[in-house]
Design an enzyme around this catalytic site. Structure first.
Site, PDB file in Angstrom:
ATOM      1  N   ARG A  68      -6.503   2.312   2.119  1.00  0.00           N
ATOM      2  CA  ARG A  68      -7.035   0.334   3.227  1.00  0.00           C
ATOM      3  C   ARG A  68      -7.716   0.176   4.012  1.00  0.00           C
ATOM      4  NH1 ARG A  68      -1.835   3.789   2.431  1.00  0.00           N
ATOM      5  NH2 ARG A  68      -0.406   3.094   0.436  1.00  0.00           N
ATOM      6  N   LYS A  93       1.184   3.505   4.649  1.00  0.00           N
ATOM      7  CA  LYS A  93       1.791   3.091   4.097  1.00  0.00           C
ATOM      8  C   LYS A  93       2.675   3.724   4.306  1.00  0.00           C
ATOM      9  CE  LYS A  93       3.358  -0.344   0.699  1.00  0.00           C
ATOM     10  NZ  LYS A  93       2.817  -0.965  -0.169  1.00  0.00           N
ATOM     11  N   HIS A 157      -9.494  -4.542  -1.207  1.00  0.00           N
ATOM     12  CA  HIS A 157      -7.724  -3.721  -1.552  1.00  0.00           C
ATOM     13  C   HIS A 157      -8.734  -3.008  -2.919  1.00  0.00           C
ATOM     14  CE1 HIS A 157      -4.614  -1.859  -0.648  1.00  0.00           C
ATOM     15  NE2 HIS A 157      -4.080  -1.944  -2.171  1.00  0.00           N
ATOM     16  N   ARG A 160     -10.111   0.120  -2.898  1.00  0.00           N
ATOM     17  CA  ARG A 160      -9.461   1.341  -3.122  1.00  0.00           C
ATOM     18  C   ARG A 160      -9.036   1.323  -4.381  1.00  0.00           C
ATOM     19  NH1 ARG A 160      -5.227   4.536  -0.134  1.00  0.00           N
ATOM     20  NH2 ARG A 160      -2.663   3.643  -1.473  1.00  0.00           N
ATOM     21  N   HIS A 183       0.108   7.530  -2.331  1.00  0.00           N
ATOM     22  CA  HIS A 183       1.629   6.925  -3.320  1.00  0.00           C
ATOM     23  C   HIS A 183       3.061   7.856  -3.505  1.00  0.00           C
ATOM     24  CE1 HIS A 183      -1.185   4.085  -5.490  1.00  0.00           C
ATOM     25  NE2 HIS A 183      -0.821   4.094  -4.876  1.00  0.00           N
ATOM     26  N   TYR A 192      -2.496   2.478 -13.239  1.00  0.00           N
ATOM     27  CA  TYR A 192      -4.787   2.361 -13.003  1.00  0.00           C
ATOM     28  C   TYR A 192      -4.613   3.017 -14.468  1.00  0.00           C
ATOM     29  CZ  TYR A 192      -4.632   1.838  -7.936  1.00  0.00           C
ATOM     30  OH  TYR A 192      -4.436   1.335  -6.814  1.00  0.00           O
TER      31      TYR A 192
END
Length: 210
Positions: A68, A93, A157, A160, A183, A192
């Protein structure tokens, strides 16, 4: 407030009952899921070629490690292991640390950049500031996308998203990509798989067989 009062015939709110009523059993509307915007490999190369200097290096790290923007801007010398070829992302995150891949091709330019600004990094840490304002990179990437002639609603972004999608295209397993992206749930990473060319675009139409 004026429109509200006119709608109710200029009655005072004290004279009106509860407008909303009983909400028991009401189900919250689901947020529609949008597929992420992804560059093709050619588009990624075209955008990166329109950048230079620090802005190009940051964009390369976004794409090369699936970072990020703020994760890339917070990188410090000690976060990059040039021998093991990995980058430690600290307080990502969810305030989680993770390890992602460090592109071999960026080893020399990144090392030179980090060494050149080491003193400035220390001053920034003491002052509680980041070395580069994120808006500088965001604006540079937006200009690069326009100059590359790409009409997608892309941003920093997108690098990414492209990192994850391109790894999937090359056969990388979903669990590894989940770890690299940080994640907590593999379901987040699974989105994805919906933008791969193995989807509708990879299917031959029956009319082409006639």
């Amino acid at each position: 407030m004026k429109r509200f009062l006119h709608f109710h015939g200029m009655r005072h709110p004290r004279e009106m009952g509860g407008d909303v009523g009983n909400l028991e059993g009401v189900v919250r509307a689901r947020q529609p899921k949008r597929l992420p915007v992804v560059f093709t490999v050619a588009e990624t190369k075209a955008v990166l070629q329109q950048l230079e200097g620090t802005e190009q290096l940051v964009a390369q790290m976004l794409y090369g490690g699936g970072l990020r923007l703020m994760e890339a801007l917070r990188l410090r010398v000690q976060d990059v292991d040039f021998e093991a070829r990995h980058v430690t992302v600290r307080s990502g995150k969810g305030d989680k640390d993770r390890i992602t891949v460090h592109p071999t091709s960026l080893a020399e330019p990144l090392q030179a950049h980090l060494q050149a600004v080491r003193q400035i990094h220390r001053a920034d840490l003491e002052a509680g500031r980041h070395q580069i304002d994120p808006s500088v990179i965001q604006k540079a990437v937006k200009r690069a996308i326009l100059r590359a002639g790409i009409s997608k609603a892309a941003s920093c972004h997108t690098f990414r998203h492209s990192f994850a999608t391109h790894l999937l295209e090359r056969g990388q397993d979903i669990r590894t990509i989940q770890e690299l992206l940080g994640h907590s749930d593999v379901k987040t990473t699974m989105i994805y798989t919906h933008v791969l060319n193995r989807g509708p675009c990879g299917v031959m139409s029956p009319v082409d067989l006639l």
